[in-house]
Design a protein around this motif. Sequence first.
Motif, mmCIF file in Angstrom:
data_model
loop_
_atom_site.group_PDB
_atom_site.id
_atom_site.type_symbol
_atom_site.label_atom_id
_atom_site.label_comp_id
_atom_site.label_asym_id
_atom_site.label_seq_id
_atom_site.Cartn_x
_atom_site.Cartn_y
_atom_site.Cartn_z
ATOM 1 N N GLY A 1 1.352 1.953 18.871
ATOM 2 C CA GLY A 1 2.618 2.249 18.199
ATOM 3 C C GLY A 1 2.441 2.384 16.702
ATOM 4 N N ILE A 2 3.513 2.785 16.048
ATOM 5 C CA ILE A 2 3.523 2.811 14.585
ATOM 6 C C ILE A 2 4.816 2.171 14.095
ATOM 7 N N ILE A 3 4.772 1.674 12.861
ATOM 8 C CA ILE A 3 5.964 1.120 12.218
ATOM 9 C C ILE A 3 6.197 1.924 10.953
ATOM 10 N N THR A 4 7.382 2.477 10.803
ATOM 11 C CA THR A 4 7.646 3.330 9.651
ATOM 12 C C THR A 4 8.271 2.530 8.506
ATOM 13 N N TYR A 5 8.199 3.107 7.303
ATOM 14 C CA TYR A 5 8.628 2.419 6.084
ATOM 15 C C TYR A 5 10.076 1.955 6.151
ATOM 16 N N ASP A 6 10.936 2.732 6.845
ATOM 17 C CA ASP A 6 12.350 2.354 6.852
ATOM 18 C C ASP A 6 12.580 1.046 7.608
ATOM 19 N N ASP A 7 11.780 0.825 8.669
ATOM 20 C CA ASP A 7 11.893 -0.450 9.380
ATOM 21 C C ASP A 7 11.365 -1.594 8.525
ATOM 22 N N ALA A 8 10.311 -1.303 7.741
ATOM 23 C CA ALA A 8 9.768 -2.330 6.843
ATOM 24 C C ALA A 8 10.799 -2.729 5.794
ATOM 25 N N MET A 9 11.580 -1.751 5.318
ATOM 26 C CA MET A 9 12.632 -2.052 4.336
ATOM 27 C C MET A 9 13.668 -2.983 4.938
ATOM 28 N N ASP A 10 14.065 -2.709 6.176
ATOM 29 C CA ASP A 10 15.049 -3.560 6.828
ATOM 30 C C ASP A 10 14.514 -4.976 6.980
ATOM 31 N N VAL A 11 13.248 -5.082 7.379
ATOM 32 C CA VAL A 11 12.661 -6.409 7.558
ATOM 33 C C VAL A 11 12.566 -7.135 6.226
ATOM 34 N N TYR B 1 0.814 -1.220 0.000
ATOM 35 C CA TYR B 1 0.000 0.000 0.000
ATOM 36 C C TYR B 1 0.847 1.270 0.000
ATOM 37 N N ASP B 2 2.155 1.123 -0.201
ATOM 38 C CA ASP B 2 3.055 2.285 -0.237
ATOM 39 C C ASP B 2 2.867 3.183 0.983
ATOM 40 N N LEU B 3 2.802 2.575 2.154
ATOM 41 C CA LEU B 3 2.544 3.346 3.368
ATOM 42 C C LEU B 3 3.823 3.994 3.888
ATOM 43 N N LEU B 4 3.644 5.131 4.532
ATOM 44 C CA LEU B 4 4.743 5.810 5.198
ATOM 45 C C LEU B 4 4.891 5.256 6.609
ATOM 46 N N ALA B 5 3.749 4.941 7.208
ATOM 47 C CA ALA B 5 3.743 4.367 8.552
ATOM 48 C C ALA B 5 2.477 3.548 8.707
ATOM 49 N N LEU B 6 2.598 2.494 9.488
ATOM 50 C CA LEU B 6 1.489 1.563 9.685
ATOM 51 C C LEU B 6 1.129 1.566 11.168
ATOM 52 N N PRO B 7 -0.135 1.874 11.515
ATOM 53 C CA PRO B 7 -0.491 1.895 12.935
ATOM 54 C C PRO B 7 -0.627 0.488 13.526
ATOM 55 N N VAL B 8 -0.215 0.337 14.776
ATOM 56 C CA VAL B 8 -0.312 -0.946 15.482
ATOM 57 C C VAL B 8 -1.328 -0.786 16.606
ATOM 58 N N LEU B 9 -2.368 -1.617 16.595
ATOM 59 C CA LEU B 9 -3.427 -1.505 17.598
ATOM 60 C C LEU B 9 -3.364 -2.661 18.585
ATOM 61 N N GLU B 10 -3.780 -2.352 19.808
ATOM 62 C CA GLU B 10 -3.996 -3.393 20.806
ATOM 63 C C GLU B 10 -5.422 -3.144 21.275
#
Lengths: 448, 448
Positions: A238-248, A223-232
């Motif tokens: 929290g949020i996860i940003t695109y740069d961490d997704a690239m590393d993963v 989805y070409d997201l800049l950041a992905l929200p994390v819900l509980e």
Amino acid sequence: MSYSIIAAELHKALLDQDTDLVQTLASELTPADIALIGGHEPNTRLASLLSCLPLDKRAATLGYLEPQEQLAATADMPVEELAELVAHMSADERVDYYKRLDKDRQQPLLKALPSAVRDDLKKLARHAEGTAGAMMTSSFMAIPAYYSVARAMQTLRLKGADVETIYQIYCIDTSGLFLGTLSLRELILASSDTQLAELMTEEVIWVAVDTPQEEVARLIARYDLLALPVLEGERLVGIITYDDAMDVAEEEATEDMHKGMSIGKLGGSLRTASLFELYRKRVVWLVLLVFANIFSGAGIAYFEETIEAYIALVFFLPLLVDSGGNAGSQAATLMVRGMATGDVRTRDWAKLLGREVAVAIGLGLTMALAVSVVGVFRAGTEIAMVVAMSMVLIVIVGSLIGMILPFILNRLGWDPATASAPLVTSIADASGVLIYFAIATAVLGLPV
Amino acid sequence: MSYSIIAAELHKALLDQDTDLVQTLASELTPADIALIGGHEPNTRLASLLSCLPLDKRAATLGYLEPQEQLAATADMPVEELAELVAHMSADERVDYYKRLDKDRQQPLLKALPSAVRDDLKKLARHAEGTAGAMMTSSFMAIPAYYSVARAMQTLRLKGADVETIYQIYCIDTSGLFLGTLSLRELILASSDTQLAELMTEEVIWVAVDTPQEEVARLIARYDLLALPVLEGERLVGIITYDDAMDVAEEEATEDMHKGMSIGKLGGSLRTASLFELYRKRVVWLVLLVFANIFSGAGIAYFEETIEAYIALVFFLPLLVDSGGNAGSQAATLMVRGMATGDVRTRDWAKLLGREVAVAIGLGLTMALAVSVVGVFRAGTEIAMVVAMSMVLIVIVGSLIGMILPFILNRLGWDPATASAPLVTSIADASGVLIYFAIATAVLGLPV
């Protein structure tokens, strides 16, 4: 000065223990570069490089180091100094570093941290490795949805320096529950008295804290997201940003490539892995495959008489069985990678199997043509015919094994990448031996 | 409704040609999702799905389709309609689509486009595939460096809707030359009368139009960039955003995995590749490897007398040679991937070679132990000893071949990934045959 010149100068300055020069050179480099250069230095020099950096840059550089390098660089640091450094890391990198520490270093560090940082760290550290919870940062821009655009901009100016990103804004209600998101672009383009609630999207792509990290990376890329929200529950944690997704994504691709060659998951990089880890991650499947290959040997032993009568047959054995293994490994790799990127779905399988049979027939015929030239020249037309027929069948069977194995493993709940090239090759080899000698025995008219 | 339910409903609505329902369902989906669902439909249904979408969403969805799907979906579209659609695509996706068209469709399309779009398209289309120029978009936010923050914000509000990203701002001088960048965050946090020139960074990470795309992806990932400027001389001609870098990184990983199994680069996805393309990309190396494996056969033929005297030796042949190939493939994969991610550099090589020898000795001894149990049981202590000794040596030699080959290829200017598992296996196999029978001949005391 170019990067490589600065890198060489920095290396020299570290050798000479010229602190002033180290500081000057490091000030021209990004934390990512300093980490890369420092990672290639022995531990004491890496530690002294870090100590030359201003606190914020030191914390950022620590975040860029490989796991083993992080531990080595901070092993001898007094706990107060370490706490100050760790407090300046970004929340997601801090928790990764913390988890890598020995238990007996974790406790003193926790105690030495400011209480707000400590609470945040404890909250993030709860989540299992490899999940969205372990990837996320707790530092994001949450703004009540009833705020106007003007008030939201004011809040951004006030708090924007401290959060991971201000480009995606998360709207919450008065009790802190998550309502929706809007981008900073939408905020800037809107008129200043509009309420955020009118601008935000409620159809948000989000993940739960226990969503696997590869799924997180896939969603952000898809989805070409800049950041992905994390819900509980309904709460944004929290949020996860695109740069961490690239590393993963890079990490997962490396893991899949290694798995495709029956190598287990390495904890860090190849460069910093211990000899024992490298041994351990490779030996398991290598030994299992030794036993798997006994079947090929047994197949050969079973056809001993055929071999003794026509010893020339053995000449073609390696090229025939390897061809089946190669074609099968290709098919398996195409499938496994297709499944990993989402290009191939389970329900496409029947269609793909049909296509693979067609391609395999083409491959088998071409390879049979190639080998029959050698066959006629080396061993006469009769054996050449046996070899050519075997080649076609072996390539088709090998390809089918490569196609089918990942799907069977997937069905059994295993990672399809377990259908590694060596495993496919072993199974294809045994089939190849049987096909070859069975055809030879039949065509050449020998008693079995 | 969850994604999978909507996807199933949409499929049904397309089958029923229920246009209203298709529109309703599609309105709940992102362009990425619509493209994924539509890509699995036959061409006519994909085309009718597109025609149900509002123009902007249709253009975005077209951008997300696979190359072959794009062409199929627009094959029967009248040129005026196509031009309107293409004009609404983002600049970088437009040029990718345009390049995929047949020459005889390109010209009419160009003529039908608005002149500004046409000029932009022509400019971008000049750049060779696989370079930064071919990845970049020409739509970015360039603002004169003498503007104040307030004036820059005003410009953003005016033009911000039309550019790819407003989160990175590019400062130019009055003649349009590139001076530096600043982030929107820095802009928002600064006081409104500051000049951009005071805020911007002049030490910018940038690439030239002909920088290879894998280098672009590596830079964006390494420095966690949101966008990377592309310069031609001192002029800023485009930017590449992180989402395109993610796509390239995935593409490159797929290509490397395929190459690791001697499969050539596919033009699109596995699902949409033609049978002939799949055949063509696999057959070249498969045939070459058939000939490479002749060496193993020749090795076996050379030791014919040894084999005839001790036919039991043949039982262990597959497991011995495969072990060398497996260990070698592992070593090659570790190296090739390490080089691709930048984890391993050429000058680390000597150190890594030493480590590999140590690991290979450990692996060889363990596997020798495993096989000697089978050996004693199956063929007596003398042959078991030959097999165990061979195993140690074969695994070490195989590992060395896997380690050394990628570096030799790299030195020769080839892609190290050409050191594929099948190639390493073929070379290791031939060495394995020689080692095994040479040791057998020596230990068992046979005349060669």
